[in-house]
Design a protein around this motif. Structure first.
Motif, PDB file in Angstrom:
ATOM      1  N   ALA A 158     -28.930  -8.916  25.703  1.00 32.82           N
ATOM      2  CA  ALA A 158     -30.364  -8.310  25.785  1.00 32.82           C
ATOM      3  C   ALA A 158     -31.566  -9.261  25.576  1.00 32.82           C
ATOM      4  O   ALA A 158     -32.452  -9.417  26.466  1.00 32.82           O
ATOM      5  CB  ALA A 158     -30.731  -6.819  25.031  1.00 32.82           C
ATOM      6  N   GLN A 159     -31.221  -9.902  24.483  1.00 36.13           N
ATOM      7  CA  GLN A 159     -32.217 -11.010  24.170  1.00 36.13           C
ATOM      8  C   GLN A 159     -32.203 -12.054  25.224  1.00 36.13           C
ATOM      9  O   GLN A 159     -33.211 -12.637  25.559  1.00 36.13           O
ATOM     10  CB  GLN A 159     -32.178 -11.540  22.966  1.00 36.13           C
ATOM     11  CG  GLN A 159     -33.271 -12.761  22.483  1.00 36.13           C
ATOM     12  CD  GLN A 159     -34.612 -12.095  22.466  1.00 36.13           C
ATOM     13  OE1 GLN A 159     -35.024 -11.093  22.092  1.00 36.13           O
ATOM     14  NE2 GLN A 159     -35.613 -13.035  23.117  1.00 36.13           N
ATOM     15  N   VAL A 160     -30.898 -12.707  25.795  1.00 35.12           N
ATOM     16  CA  VAL A 160     -30.974 -13.655  26.522  1.00 35.12           C
ATOM     17  C   VAL A 160     -31.479 -13.292  27.925  1.00 35.12           C
ATOM     18  O   VAL A 160     -32.274 -14.041  28.665  1.00 35.12           O
ATOM     19  CB  VAL A 160     -29.409 -13.812  26.744  1.00 35.12           C
ATOM     20  CG1 VAL A 160     -29.259 -14.839  28.040  1.00 35.12           C
ATOM     21  CG2 VAL A 160     -28.582 -14.803  25.776  1.00 35.12           C
ATOM     22  N   LEU A 161     -31.432 -12.093  28.262  1.00 36.75           N
ATOM     23  CA  LEU A 161     -31.990 -11.421  29.559  1.00 36.75           C
ATOM     24  C   LEU A 161     -33.513 -11.401  29.396  1.00 36.75           C
ATOM     25  O   LEU A 161     -34.121 -11.514  30.544  1.00 36.75           O
ATOM     26  CB  LEU A 161     -31.317 -10.332  30.027  1.00 36.75           C
ATOM     27  CG  LEU A 161     -29.769 -10.322  30.474  1.00 36.75           C
ATOM     28  CD1 LEU A 161     -28.866  -9.122  30.754  1.00 36.75           C
ATOM     29  CD2 LEU A 161     -29.773 -11.087  31.860  1.00 36.75           C
ATOM     30  N   GLY A 164     -22.662 -18.872  15.941  1.00 40.62           N
ATOM     31  CA  GLY A 164     -23.611 -17.552  15.993  1.00 40.62           C
ATOM     32  C   GLY A 164     -23.862 -17.249  17.374  1.00 40.62           C
ATOM     33  O   GLY A 164     -24.336 -16.085  17.535  1.00 40.62           O
ATOM     34  N   VAL A 165     -23.584 -17.910  18.173  1.00 43.94           N
ATOM     35  CA  VAL A 165     -24.224 -17.646  19.603  1.00 43.94           C
ATOM     36  C   VAL A 165     -22.990 -17.362  20.334  1.00 43.94           C
ATOM     37  O   VAL A 165     -21.845 -17.944  20.523  1.00 43.94           O
ATOM     38  CB  VAL A 165     -24.903 -18.715  20.515  1.00 43.94           C
ATOM     39  CG1 VAL A 165     -25.158 -18.595  22.060  1.00 43.94           C
ATOM     40  CG2 VAL A 165     -26.178 -19.316  19.768  1.00 43.94           C
ATOM     41  N   LEU A 166     -23.272 -16.057  20.980  1.00 41.42           N
ATOM     42  CA  LEU A 166     -21.930 -15.523  21.652  1.00 41.42           C
ATOM     43  C   LEU A 166     -22.258 -15.328  23.147  1.00 41.42           C
ATOM     44  O   LEU A 166     -21.266 -15.219  23.994  1.00 41.42           O
ATOM     45  CB  LEU A 166     -21.936 -13.831  21.287  1.00 41.42           C
ATOM     46  CG  LEU A 166     -21.703 -13.641  19.883  1.00 41.42           C
ATOM     47  CD1 LEU A 166     -21.822 -12.138  19.444  1.00 41.42           C
ATOM     48  CD2 LEU A 166     -20.345 -14.271  19.091  1.00 41.42           C
ATOM     49  N   VAL A 167     -23.412 -15.500  23.675  1.00 41.55           N
ATOM     50  CA  VAL A 167     -23.657 -15.576  25.257  1.00 41.55           C
ATOM     51  C   VAL A 167     -24.652 -16.444  25.706  1.00 41.55           C
ATOM     52  O   VAL A 167     -25.727 -16.523  24.754  1.00 41.55           O
ATOM     53  CB  VAL A 167     -23.759 -14.171  25.599  1.00 41.55           C
ATOM     54  CG1 VAL A 167     -25.092 -13.625  25.115  1.00 41.55           C
ATOM     55  CG2 VAL A 167     -23.886 -13.672  26.965  1.00 41.55           C
ATOM     56  N   PHE A 223     -32.247 -16.582  21.455  1.00 45.04           N
ATOM     57  CA  PHE A 223     -33.216 -17.158  20.380  1.00 45.04           C
ATOM     58  C   PHE A 223     -34.512 -16.369  21.048  1.00 45.04           C
ATOM     59  O   PHE A 223     -34.793 -16.418  22.006  1.00 45.04           O
ATOM     60  CB  PHE A 223     -33.446 -18.809  20.580  1.00 45.04           C
ATOM     61  CG  PHE A 223     -32.288 -19.533  20.381  1.00 45.04           C
ATOM     62  CD1 PHE A 223     -31.348 -19.263  19.257  1.00 45.04           C
ATOM     63  CD2 PHE A 223     -31.963 -20.513  21.017  1.00 45.04           C
ATOM     64  CE1 PHE A 223     -30.272 -20.039  19.086  1.00 45.04           C
ATOM     65  CE2 PHE A 223     -30.754 -21.219  20.748  1.00 45.04           C
ATOM     66  CZ  PHE A 223     -29.873 -21.112  19.737  1.00 45.04           C
ATOM     67  N   HIS A 224     -35.004 -16.063  19.517  1.00 39.50           N
ATOM     68  CA  HIS A 224     -36.288 -15.261  19.670  1.00 39.50           C
ATOM     69  C   HIS A 224     -37.286 -16.461  20.132  1.00 39.50           C
ATOM     70  O   HIS A 224     -37.391 -17.676  19.537  1.00 39.50           O
ATOM     71  CB  HIS A 224     -36.843 -14.934  18.398  1.00 39.50           C
ATOM     72  CG  HIS A 224     -38.110 -13.911  18.545  1.00 39.50           C
ATOM     73  ND1 HIS A 224     -39.127 -14.482  18.422  1.00 39.50           N
ATOM     74  CD2 HIS A 224     -37.905 -12.577  18.736  1.00 39.50           C
ATOM     75  CE1 HIS A 224     -40.056 -13.581  18.590  1.00 39.50           C
ATOM     76  NE2 HIS A 224     -39.542 -12.250  18.595  1.00 39.50           N
ATOM     77  N   PRO A 225     -38.279 -16.407  21.203  1.00 39.43           N
ATOM     78  CA  PRO A 225     -39.223 -17.061  21.570  1.00 39.43           C
ATOM     79  C   PRO A 225     -40.056 -17.688  20.438  1.00 39.43           C
ATOM     80  O   PRO A 225     -40.346 -18.950  20.574  1.00 39.43           O
ATOM     81  CB  PRO A 225     -39.949 -16.793  22.649  1.00 39.43           C
ATOM     82  CG  PRO A 225     -39.374 -15.207  22.538  1.00 39.43           C
ATOM     83  CD  PRO A 225     -38.316 -14.996  21.780  1.00 39.43           C
ATOM     84  N   ASP A 226     -40.645 -17.064  19.577  1.00 41.86           N
ATOM     85  CA  ASP A 226     -41.504 -17.340  18.675  1.00 41.86           C
ATOM     86  C   ASP A 226     -40.896 -18.073  17.366  1.00 41.86           C
ATOM     87  O   ASP A 226     -41.592 -18.935  16.560  1.00 41.86           O
ATOM     88  CB  ASP A 226     -42.233 -16.179  17.993  1.00 41.86           C
ATOM     89  CG  ASP A 226     -43.280 -15.622  19.096  1.00 41.86           C
ATOM     90  OD1 ASP A 226     -43.478 -16.387  20.160  1.00 41.86           O
ATOM     91  OD2 ASP A 226     -43.369 -14.191  19.117  1.00 41.86           O
ATOM     92  N   GLY A 268     -29.731 -10.802  16.720  1.00 42.90           N
ATOM     93  CA  GLY A 268     -28.483  -9.962  16.989  1.00 42.90           C
ATOM     94  C   GLY A 268     -27.282 -10.756  16.639  1.00 42.90           C
ATOM     95  O   GLY A 268     -27.282 -12.009  16.730  1.00 42.90           O
ATOM     96  N   THR A 269     -26.346  -9.952  16.106  1.00 42.26           N
ATOM     97  CA  THR A 269     -24.970 -10.284  15.957  1.00 42.26           C
ATOM     98  C   THR A 269     -23.984  -9.809  16.556  1.00 42.26           C
ATOM     99  O   THR A 269     -22.904 -10.488  16.772  1.00 42.26           O
ATOM    100  CB  THR A 269     -24.767  -9.861  14.654  1.00 42.26           C
ATOM    101  OG1 THR A 269     -24.629  -8.528  14.348  1.00 42.26           O
ATOM    102  CG2 THR A 269     -25.539 -10.587  13.358  1.00 42.26           C
ATOM    103  N   THR A 270     -24.203  -8.788  17.520  1.00 37.86           N
ATOM    104  CA  THR A 270     -23.375  -8.406  18.905  1.00 37.86           C
ATOM    105  C   THR A 270     -23.651  -8.896  20.132  1.00 37.86           C
ATOM    106  O   THR A 270     -24.744  -9.357  20.305  1.00 37.86           O
ATOM    107  CB  THR A 270     -23.242  -6.819  18.831  1.00 37.86           C
ATOM    108  OG1 THR A 270     -24.647  -6.551  19.269  1.00 37.86           O
ATOM    109  CG2 THR A 270     -23.358  -6.005  17.249  1.00 37.86           C
ATOM    110  N   VAL A 271     -22.601  -8.935  20.830  1.00 38.25           N
ATOM    111  CA  VAL A 271     -22.686  -9.254  22.549  1.00 38.25           C
ATOM    112  C   VAL A 271     -23.833  -8.421  22.967  1.00 38.25           C
ATOM    113  O   VAL A 271     -24.784  -9.395  23.681  1.00 38.25           O
ATOM    114  CB  VAL A 271     -21.452  -9.158  22.768  1.00 38.25           C
ATOM    115  CG1 VAL A 271     -21.499  -9.553  24.376  1.00 38.25           C
ATOM    116  CG2 VAL A 271     -20.440 -10.152  22.462  1.00 38.25           C
ATOM    117  N   ALA A 272     -23.967  -7.065  22.609  1.00 34.83           N
ATOM    118  CA  ALA A 272     -24.752  -6.514  23.424  1.00 34.83           C
ATOM    119  C   ALA A 272     -26.420  -6.718  22.976  1.00 34.83           C
ATOM    120  O   ALA A 272     -27.098  -6.730  23.715  1.00 34.83           O
ATOM    121  CB  ALA A 272     -24.612  -4.870  22.913  1.00 34.83           C
TER     122      ALA A 272
END
Length: 127
Positions: free
Chosen positions: A53-56, A114-117, A36-39, A45-49
């Motif tokens: 990246a956002q999760v990390l 919608g959440v993959l990771v 999730f975007h913090p703001d 994103g729609t891909t795992v990649a």
């Protein structure tokens, strides 16, 4: 030792009764972060990649708020919705985390639509 709540606006607010992170002494546990975007709170994103990246980025923001960084992480736990996503996750994960890699566990489970990771982290600081 005092248990301290770690919170930051640089990561999304938890959607449940939990803390973004908890620090007790030199140990910092970061709760599972979603893409999730913090703001906006929107899924990034729609891909795992893209989602990895956002999760990390979210994990890193909580680590920073607790006085740590990825170099302090000893364990990352990754939750994926589909075993077929593992190669894509590994590529995005390696690029974001870098060597030497922390220990890691990967499990497969159902996540919100919608959440993959999802990824949580355990860091130990040099206090």
């Amino acid at each position: 030792m005092t248990r301290t709540v770690v919170a930051t606006d640089e990561a999304p607010a938890p959607p449940a009764p939990l803390s973004q992170g908890i620090r007790k002494g030199p140990v910092l546990q970061v709760s599972g972060q979603l893409p999730f975007h913090p703001d906006t709170g929107d899924i990034v994103g729609t891909t795992v990649a893209e989602q990895t990246a956002q999760v990390l980025r979210n994990v890193t923001a909580v680590l920073k708020a607790g006085g740590a960084g990825l170099a302090d992480v000893v364990m990352l736990r990754v939750h994926l919705t589909d075993p077929a996503h593992l190669p894509e996750l590994n590529e995005a994960y390696a690029a974001a985390v870098g060597e030497p890699f922390p220990a890691r566990t990967t499990v497969y489970m159902r996540l919100p639509p919608g959440v993959l990771v999802e990824i949580d982290a355990l860091a130990v600081l040099d206090d």
